[in-house]
Design a protein around this motif. Structure first.
Motif: not given
Length: 295
Positions: A107-134
């Motif tokens: 998460a930290g590495t991804l956030t740094d990479r994204i904000h370096a080129g796209a300061p207005h992009v946010d990321v929400v991590f969700l748990p594996e509550a719904i597995e397998g594609g639905p």
């Protein structure tokens, strides 16, 4: 006025010649002459007039030349996937479904990479509550990250890396007093990790092949809770090899190779095909892949 007429007008105004415009458009001079007649009627101006052996643009044609070129470039950008895309102007939130051990490590590495080129992009991590594609099909999740199983048939995937499972225990655990064999590993009390409370898995199958069985003394829903529990007990847990070395050391934990013949885990990402050609989504997937693989 249709787009083909605009392309013909652009060629005529750039070339100031019916013959050269025909070559540029891949058609005949006669066809371009007919098109020029249509354009003159539509614009209400001769556009190109004879001057000796050549043709010269009228003042109205000079006014139109740059505007027509810009309009055609805008149409091309609109119709060509990804053309003109600039992440710095992207305002969007992406959702990623992943286990806590994966998101903790990237998460930290991804956030740094994204904000370096796209300061207005946010990321929400969700748990594996719904597995397998639905969740991908329903649009609740942009990318599923992890061991990909039971996906809907239309889902697109991309393999990322292979990782091995290792054991993890507190630094002073008795297991570290000698060589960790399959028998000693099985004799230790273990922490199971399962959101659904499952107690058995590939480890137990591999032990059974050797005539061994382990005790799952406690089952927790996440790798984070397993690491914290292992820190203060003599329970043994499993984690990904080389994934969180600083966190492991800070918690006073040590890892060790699992003394069993286990296949590595295949980590990948999955997304719904409606997002495949979207330039913003493709840009995000590339950065997510780079954060996972360290490239």
């Amino acid at each position: 006025m249709d787009l083909n007429l605009l392309r013909a007008l652009d060629a005529l105004l750039q070339e100031n010649s019916v013959t050269r415009a025909a070559e540029r458009l891949g058609t005949s001079p006669a066809a371009v002459s007919r098109t020029l007649a249509r354009l003159r009627r539509a614009v209400g101006d001769p556009l190109l007039v004879r001057a000796g052996q050549g043709m010269v643009p009228t003042p109205r044609a000079l006014e139109l030349r740059d505007e027509v070129g810009a309009l055609l470039r805008g149409c091309d950008d609109l119709l060509r996937p990804g053309a003109g895309f600039d992440a710095v102007h992207l305002r969007r939130t992406f959702t990623v479904q992943a286990t806590d051990v994966l998101l903790t490590g990237l998460a930290g590495t991804l956030t740094d990479r994204i904000h370096a080129g796209a300061p207005h992009v946010d990321v929400v991590f969700l748990p594996e509550a719904i597995e397998g594609g639905p969740a991908l099909r329903q649009g609740l999740v942009d990318v599923e990250l992890g061991v990909l199983e039971h996906l809907d048939p239309e889902i697109r995937t991309r393999p990322l890396t292979r990782v091995s499972l290792v054991g993890i225990a507190r630094g002073g655990h008795p297991l570290f007093d000698g060589r960790i064999t399959a028998r000693r590993f099985a004799a230790a009390d273990h922490i199971g990790i399962s959101r659904l409370g499952k107690r058995l898995g590939p480890i137990d199958s591999a032990l059974a092949d050797l005539g061994l069985r382990r005790r799952i003394a406690v089952v927790v829903p996440s790798h984070t809770s397993a690491m914290l529990l292992a820190r203060t007990t003599d329970l043994v847990a499993l984690t990904l090899a080389d994934w969180l070395p600083d966190t492991t050391a800070a918690l006073g934990l040590r890892t060790f190779p699992v003394p069993l013949d286990l296949a590595p885990l295949e980590l990948g990402m999955a997304w719904h095909p409606r997002n495949s050609a979207d330039p913003g989504h493709r840009w995000f997937r590339d950065h997510l892949a780079a954060a996972v693989t360290g490239s």
